[in-house]
Design a protein around this motif. Structure first.
Motif, PDB file in Angstrom:
ATOM      1  N   MET A  79     -35.026  18.516   3.611  1.00 50.78           N
ATOM      2  CA  MET A  79     -33.845  17.242   3.930  1.00 50.78           C
ATOM      3  C   MET A  79     -32.387  17.943   2.113  1.00 50.78           C
ATOM      4  O   MET A  79     -33.330  18.448   1.594  1.00 50.78           O
ATOM      5  CB  MET A  79     -34.125  15.980   3.089  1.00 50.78           C
ATOM      6  N   ASP A  80     -31.730  17.852   2.262  1.00 57.25           N
ATOM      7  CA  ASP A  80     -30.593  18.148   0.900  1.00 57.25           C
ATOM      8  C   ASP A  80     -31.023  16.869  -0.269  1.00 57.25           C
ATOM      9  O   ASP A  80     -31.527  15.709   0.574  1.00 57.25           O
ATOM     10  CB  ASP A  80     -29.212  18.239   1.524  1.00 57.25           C
ATOM     11  N   SER A  96     -29.123  15.061  -1.658  1.00 54.10           N
ATOM     12  CA  SER A  96     -27.771  14.689  -0.660  1.00 54.10           C
ATOM     13  C   SER A  96     -28.110  13.181  -0.320  1.00 54.10           C
ATOM     14  O   SER A  96     -28.590  11.906   0.249  1.00 54.10           O
ATOM     15  CB  SER A  96     -26.809  14.766  -0.363  1.00 54.10           C
ATOM     16  N   ASP A  97     -29.431  13.149   0.550  1.00 52.76           N
ATOM     17  CA  ASP A  97     -30.435  12.188   2.148  1.00 52.76           C
ATOM     18  C   ASP A  97     -30.809  12.079   0.994  1.00 52.76           C
ATOM     19  O   ASP A  97     -31.389  10.806   1.504  1.00 52.76           O
ATOM     20  CB  ASP A  97     -30.891  13.303   3.117  1.00 52.76           C
ATOM     21  N   LYS A 144     -30.502   9.348  -0.938  1.00 52.96           N
ATOM     22  CA  LYS A 144     -29.452   8.594  -1.606  1.00 52.96           C
ATOM     23  C   LYS A 144     -29.827   7.371  -0.662  1.00 52.96           C
ATOM     24  O   LYS A 144     -29.751   6.241  -1.432  1.00 52.96           O
ATOM     25  CB  LYS A 144     -27.910   8.736  -1.337  1.00 52.96           C
ATOM     26  N   ASN A 145     -30.049   7.863   0.911  1.00 54.76           N
ATOM     27  CA  ASN A 145     -30.299   6.024   1.467  1.00 54.76           C
ATOM     28  C   ASN A 145     -31.965   6.696   2.075  1.00 54.76           C
ATOM     29  O   ASN A 145     -33.011   6.083   2.705  1.00 54.76           O
ATOM     30  CB  ASN A 145     -29.721   5.982   2.500  1.00 54.76           C
ATOM     31  N   PHE A 146     -33.031   7.292   0.914  1.00 57.76           N
ATOM     32  CA  PHE A 146     -34.596   7.553   1.291  1.00 57.76           C
ATOM     33  C   PHE A 146     -34.909   5.980   0.702  1.00 57.76           C
ATOM     34  O   PHE A 146     -34.584   5.879  -0.483  1.00 57.76           O
ATOM     35  CB  PHE A 146     -34.814   8.903   0.521  1.00 57.76           C
ATOM     36  N   VAL A 202     -37.741  18.635  -0.684  1.00 56.33           N
ATOM     37  CA  VAL A 202     -36.244  18.763  -0.636  1.00 56.33           C
ATOM     38  C   VAL A 202     -35.677  19.868  -0.675  1.00 56.33           C
ATOM     39  O   VAL A 202     -36.229  20.130  -1.455  1.00 56.33           O
ATOM     40  CB  VAL A 202     -35.572  17.146  -1.270  1.00 56.33           C
ATOM     41  N   GLY A 211     -27.559  18.431  -4.971  1.00 55.99           N
ATOM     42  CA  GLY A 211     -26.986  17.819  -3.171  1.00 55.99           C
ATOM     43  C   GLY A 211     -25.652  18.358  -3.185  1.00 55.99           C
ATOM     44  O   GLY A 211     -24.875  18.721  -3.305  1.00 55.99           O
ATOM     45  N   ASP A 214     -23.595  16.708  -2.075  1.00 58.71           N
ATOM     46  CA  ASP A 214     -22.044  15.849  -2.366  1.00 58.71           C
ATOM     47  C   ASP A 214     -21.499  15.805  -3.177  1.00 58.71           C
ATOM     48  O   ASP A 214     -21.094  14.437  -3.934  1.00 58.71           O
ATOM     49  CB  ASP A 214     -22.123  14.837  -1.359  1.00 58.71           C
TER      50      ASP A 214
END
Length: 124
Positions: free
Chosen positions: A28-29, A31-32, A34-36, A43, A63, A65
């Motif tokens: 995952m990046d 930035s992903d 954030k909602n994890f 990562v 990340g 973003d």
């Protein structure tokens, strides 16, 4: 007959490896995250900074973003794997346990981006 058995065994090994690669997947990046909701994760992120804080080595990863996390690993573990002259590249891929409450990843494995500056001489 033995060739067919050998060929079947090789095909089976490649199929298993293919299925495992699909299961493991790409990292995952940062930035992903954030909602994890937290837990074990692999990562990838851009290395902004790193240094030593007490018994840990910290990595600041960003990340795509701009979302940033701190990743920690015991300093002695890095020394065991990479030696005292370790270096990091711009992109780092790590695996560990993420805690979203403090945006910290507790690293279990550095998969990409850490290099040892020391290379043992080749035996001749």
């Amino acid at each position: 007959m033995k060739r067919w058995v050998f060929a079947a065994a090789l095909i089976s090994i490649f199929l298993v490896a293919g299925v495992m690669s699909l299961y493991i997947g790409t990292p995952m990046d940062v930035s992903d995250l954030k909602n994890f909701k937290g837990g074990k994760v692999r990562v990838s992120g851009k290395l902004v900074d790193y240094g030593r804080a007490g018994d840990n080595l910290y990595l600041i990863l960003r990340g795509r973003d701009g979302f940033t996390i701190t990743a920690l690993i015991p300093y002695q573990e890095v020394l065991k794997v990479a030696g005292p002259s370790f270096q990091f590249s711009d992109e780092v891929v790590v695996e560990g346990v993420y805690n979203p409450a403090n945006k910290t990843l507790y690293i279990t494995t550095i998969l990409k981006g850490c290099h040892s500056a020391y290379y043992a001489p080749v035996k001749s």
